[in-house]
Design a protein around this motif. Structure first.
Motif, PDB file in Angstrom:
ATOM      1  N   ASN A 261     -87.808   7.678  62.589  1.00 28.52           N
ATOM      2  CA  ASN A 261     -87.143   6.392  63.781  1.00 28.52           C
ATOM      3  C   ASN A 261     -86.424   7.759  64.798  1.00 28.52           C
ATOM      4  OD1 ASN A 261     -86.749   4.455  62.230  1.00 28.52           O
ATOM      5  ND2 ASN A 261     -84.502   4.393  62.325  1.00 28.52           N
ATOM      6  N   ASN A 262     -86.233   8.718  65.108  1.00 27.70           N
ATOM      7  CA  ASN A 262     -86.504   9.847  66.144  1.00 27.70           C
ATOM      8  C   ASN A 262     -88.356  10.277  66.388  1.00 27.70           C
ATOM      9  OD1 ASN A 262     -83.518  10.196  66.178  1.00 27.70           O
ATOM     10  ND2 ASN A 262     -83.397  11.688  64.953  1.00 27.70           N
ATOM     11  N   HIS A 263     -89.247   9.925  65.516  1.00 29.55           N
ATOM     12  CA  HIS A 263     -90.553  10.276  65.659  1.00 29.55           C
ATOM     13  C   HIS A 263     -91.545   9.054  66.065  1.00 29.55           C
ATOM     14  CE1 HIS A 263     -94.263  10.915  65.095  1.00 29.55           C
ATOM     15  NE2 HIS A 263     -94.739   9.854  64.378  1.00 29.55           N
ATOM     16  N   ILE A 264     -90.786   8.311  66.214  1.00 25.64           N
ATOM     17  CA  ILE A 264     -91.372   7.067  66.123  1.00 25.64           C
ATOM     18  C   ILE A 264     -91.036   7.035  67.922  1.00 25.64           C
ATOM     19  CG2 ILE A 264     -91.299   4.546  66.521  1.00 25.64           C
ATOM     20  CD1 ILE A 264     -91.376   4.721  63.886  1.00 25.64           C
ATOM     21  N   LYS A 265     -88.964   6.668  68.427  1.00 23.02           N
ATOM     22  CA  LYS A 265     -88.450   6.285  69.673  1.00 23.02           C
ATOM     23  C   LYS A 265     -89.209   7.502  70.481  1.00 23.02           C
ATOM     24  CE  LYS A 265     -84.106   5.245  71.379  1.00 23.02           C
ATOM     25  NZ  LYS A 265     -84.259   6.700  72.592  1.00 23.02           N
ATOM     26  N   LYS A 266     -89.234   9.232  69.851  1.00 21.59           N
ATOM     27  CA  LYS A 266     -90.036   9.657  71.157  1.00 21.59           C
ATOM     28  C   LYS A 266     -91.074   9.347  71.578  1.00 21.59           C
ATOM     29  CE  LYS A 266     -87.640  13.923  69.514  1.00 21.59           C
ATOM     30  NZ  LYS A 266     -88.423  14.509  68.545  1.00 21.59           N
ATOM     31  N   ILE A 267     -92.195   8.200  70.784  1.00 21.48           N
ATOM     32  CA  ILE A 267     -93.095   7.973  71.366  1.00 21.48           C
ATOM     33  C   ILE A 267     -93.330   7.060  71.740  1.00 21.48           C
ATOM     34  CG2 ILE A 267     -96.159   7.235  70.304  1.00 21.48           C
ATOM     35  CD1 ILE A 267     -94.799   9.574  68.411  1.00 21.48           C
ATOM     36  N   VAL A 271     -94.207   6.079  76.137  1.00 21.83           N
ATOM     37  CA  VAL A 271     -95.072   4.729  76.496  1.00 21.83           C
ATOM     38  C   VAL A 271     -95.119   3.954  77.768  1.00 21.83           C
ATOM     39  CG1 VAL A 271     -96.191   3.658  75.979  1.00 21.83           C
ATOM     40  CG2 VAL A 271     -97.061   5.570  74.509  1.00 21.83           C
ATOM     41  N   LYS A 272     -93.478   3.868  77.346  1.00 18.03           N
ATOM     42  CA  LYS A 272     -93.059   3.072  78.153  1.00 18.03           C
ATOM     43  C   LYS A 272     -92.481   3.792  79.844  1.00 18.03           C
ATOM     44  CE  LYS A 272     -88.213   0.788  78.501  1.00 18.03           C
ATOM     45  NZ  LYS A 272     -87.942   1.890  79.872  1.00 18.03           N
ATOM     46  N   ARG A 273     -92.316   5.095  79.526  1.00 16.30           N
ATOM     47  CA  ARG A 273     -92.049   5.782  81.246  1.00 16.30           C
ATOM     48  C   ARG A 273     -93.638   5.783  81.606  1.00 16.30           C
ATOM     49  NH1 ARG A 273     -89.027   9.221  78.471  1.00 16.30           N
ATOM     50  NH2 ARG A 273     -90.805  10.459  77.807  1.00 16.30           N
ATOM     51  N   GLN A 277     -94.860   4.280  85.080  1.00 20.65           N
ATOM     52  CA  GLN A 277     -94.909   4.471  86.192  1.00 20.65           C
ATOM     53  C   GLN A 277     -96.385   4.409  87.029  1.00 20.65           C
ATOM     54  OE1 GLN A 277     -94.189   9.056  84.687  1.00 20.65           O
ATOM     55  NE2 GLN A 277     -92.509   8.927  84.586  1.00 20.65           N
ATOM     56  N   LYS A 278     -96.517   4.126  85.946  1.00 17.00           N
ATOM     57  CA  LYS A 278     -98.419   3.683  86.602  1.00 17.00           C
ATOM     58  C   LYS A 278     -98.739   2.281  86.716  1.00 17.00           C
ATOM     59  CE  LYS A 278    -101.258   7.195  85.221  1.00 17.00           C
ATOM     60  NZ  LYS A 278    -101.987   8.321  83.781  1.00 17.00           N
ATOM     61  N   ILE A 279     -97.755   1.673  86.659  1.00 18.11           N
ATOM     62  CA  ILE A 279     -98.134  -0.106  86.336  1.00 18.11           C
ATOM     63  C   ILE A 279     -97.148  -0.753  87.110  1.00 18.11           C
ATOM     64  CG2 ILE A 279     -98.740  -2.203  85.113  1.00 18.11           C
ATOM     65  CD1 ILE A 279     -99.990  -0.070  82.821  1.00 18.11           C
ATOM     66  N   PRO A 280     -97.656  -1.846  88.618  1.00 18.43           N
ATOM     67  CA  PRO A 280     -96.710  -2.258  89.179  1.00 18.43           C
ATOM     68  C   PRO A 280     -96.679  -3.977  88.557  1.00 18.43           C
ATOM     69  CG  PRO A 280     -98.954  -2.167  90.447  1.00 18.43           C
ATOM     70  CD  PRO A 280     -99.159  -0.943  89.180  1.00 18.43           C
ATOM     71  N   ASP A 364    -101.060   9.828  76.111  1.00 14.81           N
ATOM     72  CA  ASP A 364    -101.728  10.143  77.265  1.00 14.81           C
ATOM     73  C   ASP A 364    -103.020   8.506  77.262  1.00 14.81           C
ATOM     74  OD1 ASP A 364     -99.541  11.518  78.587  1.00 14.81           O
ATOM     75  OD2 ASP A 364    -101.288  13.177  78.180  1.00 14.81           O
ATOM     76  N   TYR A 365    -103.791   8.312  76.340  1.00 20.07           N
ATOM     77  CA  TYR A 365    -105.093   7.405  76.355  1.00 20.07           C
ATOM     78  C   TYR A 365    -104.618   6.391  76.171  1.00 20.07           C
ATOM     79  CZ  TYR A 365    -108.980   5.577  74.223  1.00 20.07           C
ATOM     80  OH  TYR A 365    -110.218   4.307  73.361  1.00 20.07           O
TER      81      TYR A 365
END
Ligand SMILES: *Cc1c(COP(=O)(O)O)cnc(C)c1O
Length: 392
Positions: A261-267, A271-273, A277-280, A364-365
């Motif tokens: 859960n920790n591993h998955i949540k970090k990723i 991605v959410k952030r 940040q990139k898409i309005p 990033d990809y």
């Protein structure tokens, strides 16, 4: 080309260790568990061991676990079984408006059979208010069925609260825990759950095997009639290797729950952030905190979800959308509509569900690919053009 699988809510890859556990029961111990000779007895022993494991994972007795062929069967059995057994007591059943089709369509079927159904709407954050369920309870209510965690927007429902309301009113409570099992600790006793559906392929087990927890003393009609398997409650020769696989996959998921859960949540959070940040002009669907750690669900305005999914597929990313084509109908997902989103916005949805095989290196990809595809689709949209002009 890179392959990035971001659809773990749809299914997960079978764990190698689980497959290894299953193999002898596909090859060597092919005996029918109902037979009394040695290879049959070994199959029987292995099934009962699996039942012990599953029971210990949910804090119930092994005699309360029944193996089925999938989550869908467990849901059908629970609902149809309760309705049939209790039809002389009452014919009113309650559910939510964000259930999986295995529950929702079974409710619609029961309606055709003359039962009265109440579908309680969730709040704007995709979570149900238990008091709204309590308000709908009548003298003839025989069943409340509310899912543990939603498969599209990941929201986790207040199951223990609903369970105590049901128990207080002497109504049977079923929960579809297919998305929750293996990810959220579940104690069926503490949460006052009477019936609970799970499915192995959602927690790195094999496809085609599930289970239904039936609390001791809860009477429901059988769905299958035939042999005396599963203590006469579910006829059919057992899917031995599947059952072994389900138990092993569940056990491993629970042992590694915190780490995964920790591993998955970090990723997921990275991605959410990145997307934010990139898409309005985007909407984040579902409660931001009371949700599964692996789920994000966005609506991108001015685009079609299925175009997005197809273009992401060209980039090696497997994702999902609750919109038209994928569901085989022209309407957007009933879950997104339940949040109060207009049709045109609900059509532009993207669900990403991460898993333990997801990697931080791909973040990033993933973000760049989504940003590129969304931008490209918006450039082709006349609606977007008008919108940008109006914004000046
Ligand atoms: C996948 C899923 C089901 C169906 O399970 P199957 O084993 O595929 O039949 C039911 N409910 C929920 C919430 C699911 O995510």
């Amino acid at each position: 080309m890179k392959q990035i699988y971001l659809d773990h809510a749809a299914t997960t890859q079978l764990d190698e260790a689980v497959l290894k556990k299953m193999m002898p029961y596909m090859r060597d111990y092919y005996g029918n568990p109902s037979s009394i000779y040695t290879i049959g007895r070994e199959s029987k022993r292995a099934i009962e061991e699996a039942r012990d494991i599953v029971a210990s994972c949910f804090n119930c007795k092994n005699s309360e676990i029944y193996f089925t062929s999938c989550g869908t069967e467990s849901d059908n059995w629970a609902i149809k079984g309760v309705c049939a057994f209790n039809k002389n007591k009452g014919k009113h059943i309650i559910t939510s408006n964000i259930e999986h089709h295995a529950v929702l369509d079974t409710f619609l079927y029961m309606k055709k059979q003359g039962y009265e159904i109440t579908v309680v709407p969730v709040e704007k954050n995709g979570i149900i208010d238990p008091l709204k369920i309590e308000k709908e309870i009548r003298k003839d209510t025989i069943l409340i069925s509310v899912m543990f965690a939603n498969n599209e927007i990941g929201t986790i429902q207040p199951i223990a609260e609903i369970g105590s309301i049901a128990r207080k009113n002497n109504i049977i409570f079923h929960t579809d825990a297919v998305q929750a099992a293996g990810t959220i600790p579940i104690d069926v006793k503490e949460m006052n759950i009477d019936l609970m559906s799970i499915s192995a392929h959602k927690f790195y087990g094999p496809k085609g095997v599930g289970a239904l927890y039936i609390r001791r003393g809860i009477m429901i009609d059988n769905l299958f009639h035939g042999g005396g398997q599963e203590r006469t409650r579910r006829a059919a020769t057992e899917n031995i290797s599947g059952i072994i696989g389900l138990a092993e996959a569940l056990k491993l998921s629970l042992e590694n729950m915190d780490y995964n859960n920790n591993h998955i949540k970090k990723i997921r959070d990275a991605v959410k952030r990145g997307i934010e940040q990139k898409i309005p002009y985007i909407i984040y669907n579902g409660d931001p905190s009371q949700r599964l750690v692996n789920n994000i669900n966005f609506c991108f305005r001015f685009i079609e979800g299925e175009a997005l999914i197809l273009m992401l597929d060209f980039k090696g990313i497997s994702a999902s959308s609750g919109s038209a084509c994928t569901s085989g109908s022209l309407d957007p997902s009933h879950v997104l509509l339940a949040l109060g989103l207009p049709h045109e916005i609900a059509h532009g949805s993207l669900r990403l569900t991460f898993g333990r095989d997801s990697s931080m290196e791909d973040v990033d990809y993933i973000v760049d690919s989504i940003a590129q595809v969304v931008d490209r689709l918006r450039q082709m949209s006349p609606l977007y053009e008008t919108f940008v002009k109006e914004q000046g």
